[in-house]
Design an enzyme around this catalytic site. Structure first.
Site, PDB file in Angstrom:
ATOM      1  N   LYS A  52      24.741  45.067  45.972  1.00  0.00           N
ATOM      2  CA  LYS A  52      25.173  43.998  45.059  1.00  0.00           C
ATOM      3  C   LYS A  52      23.972  43.397  44.336  1.00  0.00           C
ATOM      4  CE  LYS A  52      29.290  43.123  47.749  1.00  0.00           C
ATOM      5  NZ  LYS A  52      29.927  42.470  48.885  1.00  0.00           N
ATOM      6  N   GLN A  96      29.295  37.151  52.624  1.00  0.00           N
ATOM      7  CA  GLN A  96      29.595  38.489  53.130  1.00  0.00           C
ATOM      8  C   GLN A  96      30.286  38.395  54.493  1.00  0.00           C
ATOM      9  OE1 GLN A  96      28.809  41.409  51.299  1.00  0.00           O
ATOM     10  NE2 GLN A  96      30.098  42.375  52.840  1.00  0.00           N
ATOM     11  N   ASP A 119      35.012  36.428  44.661  1.00  0.00           N
ATOM     12  CA  ASP A 119      35.794  37.386  45.465  1.00  0.00           C
ATOM     13  C   ASP A 119      37.285  37.216  45.214  1.00  0.00           C
ATOM     14  OD1 ASP A 119      34.348  39.216  46.916  1.00  0.00           O
ATOM     15  OD2 ASP A 119      33.916  37.832  48.561  1.00  0.00           O
TER      16      ASP A 119
END
Ligand code: NAP
Length: 306
Positions: A52, A96, A119
């Site tokens: 990422k 995460q 997200d």
């Protein structure tokens, strides 16, 4: 031979479209900013986060990586997220998962400001998805729609069957397919006669987490099959069975000690489908691309350029 829905090509297209948008933001105000919070040491999470951050660098997106220790408490992590919520350089926050067991994951995800929730997991954004209002969409489901559309797979009027009802994949992809005017059936572990339901699908999405579970019996000849599964096999005999003793696959397994397979039988799908997404190289590459797209869109909204 069926058409391969090539996720790497679609990812590159999406990144090429994002680049000028990032440059325009950087030229007029500031680059978009993404913060990634990685708690403790989980080797798989570390690889995801590295990818990422690297993709941010490729695109000129500002990124911050925060690495609190595995011993962090819920309150301390709430403090980290609140700091990022207030940081004007940050448009997207990604925590995460999985988090250590002592941390209340739901409280942490709820504490992310909905406008920075790239997200798309916050209940406000789940509501925006259902109501078709603007807001970040969950990345893997959004990537699946891009993969279908950019391969000219018709969705409107088609029968779509989604196997899996998770908040991360199954439910949001079902809603996105519905918004694209498919007739959608959502299946799960309690669905009776799953093969018969799956055989009704023009578009079959497998998001189960069970290696090669979707065999020929589940696939209508000519269907489009999207395989979301990422399963790492560590049993050589299973690799031999699933890949029909492929010398190449077994050599790869002997080198690495594991083999990646989706939720769809990799041989049966080639024989039955008219188009399918391979594992690897199908859905996987799109998740990070859509995370970048959500971050850029969030920056544009926050800087009032869209
Ligand atoms: P999950 O939360 O474990 O959900 C799995 C779903 O599959 C559940 O709804 C479960 O039903 C259903 N299921 C399990 N066994 C079944 C069976 N025998 N028959 C019918 N349904 C069954 O998994 P997830 O997070 O959605 O992920 C699914 C897969 O996608 C995993 O392999 C994951 O690694 C992969 N994934 C890939 C990406 C990517 O970027 N490529 C992103 C996210 C996830 P119940 O609800 O009844 O238990």
């Amino acid at each position: 031979m069926p058409r391969i829905l090539d996720g790497n090509r679609v990812r590159d297209e999406i990144k090429a479209e994002l680049k000028p948008r990032v440059e325009a933001l950087a030229a007029t105000s500031r680059p978009p900013g993404l913060a990634v919070v990685l708690v403790g040491h989980n080797p798989a999470s570390e690889i995801y986060v590295r990818n990422k951050v690297k993709t941010c660098q490729d695109l000129g997106i500002y990124s911050e990586k925060l690495t609190p220790p595995a011993s962090i408490t819920t309150d301390e992590l709430l403090g980290v997220v609140n700091g990022l919520n207030a940081n004007p350089k940050i448009d997207g926050i990604l925590v995460q998962l999985p988090l250590p067991p002592q941390v209340d994951t739901k409280r942490i995800l709820l504490s992310i400001s909905p406008e920075k929730d790239v997200d798309g997991f916050h209940p406000c954004n789940v509501g925006n998805l259902v109501a078709q209002l603007p807001g970040p969409r969950a990345c893997t489901p959004a990537g699946i729609i891009e993969l279908l559309k950019r391969n000219q797979v018709a969705i409107a009027g088609k029968r779509a069957v989604v196997v899996g009802r998770s908040d991360i994949v199954g439910k949001p992809v079902s809603m996105l397919l519905l918004h694209e005017h498919a007739t959608v059936t959502i299946c799960h572990s309690k669905t009776p006669d799953l093969p018969a339901v799956c055989r009704e699908a023009d578009i079959l999405v497998a998001a189960i987490g069970r290696a090669a579970m979707i065999t020929a019996d589940y696939i209508r000849p000519g269907a489009t099959v999207v395989d979301v599964g990422t399963n790492y096999l560590t049993d050589r005999a299973e690799v031999a069975r699933i890949f029909r003793n492929s010398a190449e696959k077994l050599a790869g397994f002997d080198r690495k000690g594991s083999a990646l397979v989706g939720d769809v039988d990799p041989i049966d799908v080639v024989e039955r489908a008219s188009a399918y997404s391979p594992v690897p190289g199908g859905v996987g590459p799109l998740t990070i691309a859509m995370l970048m797209a959500n971050t850029v869109a969030s920056a544009e909204r926050r800087l009032n350029v869209c």
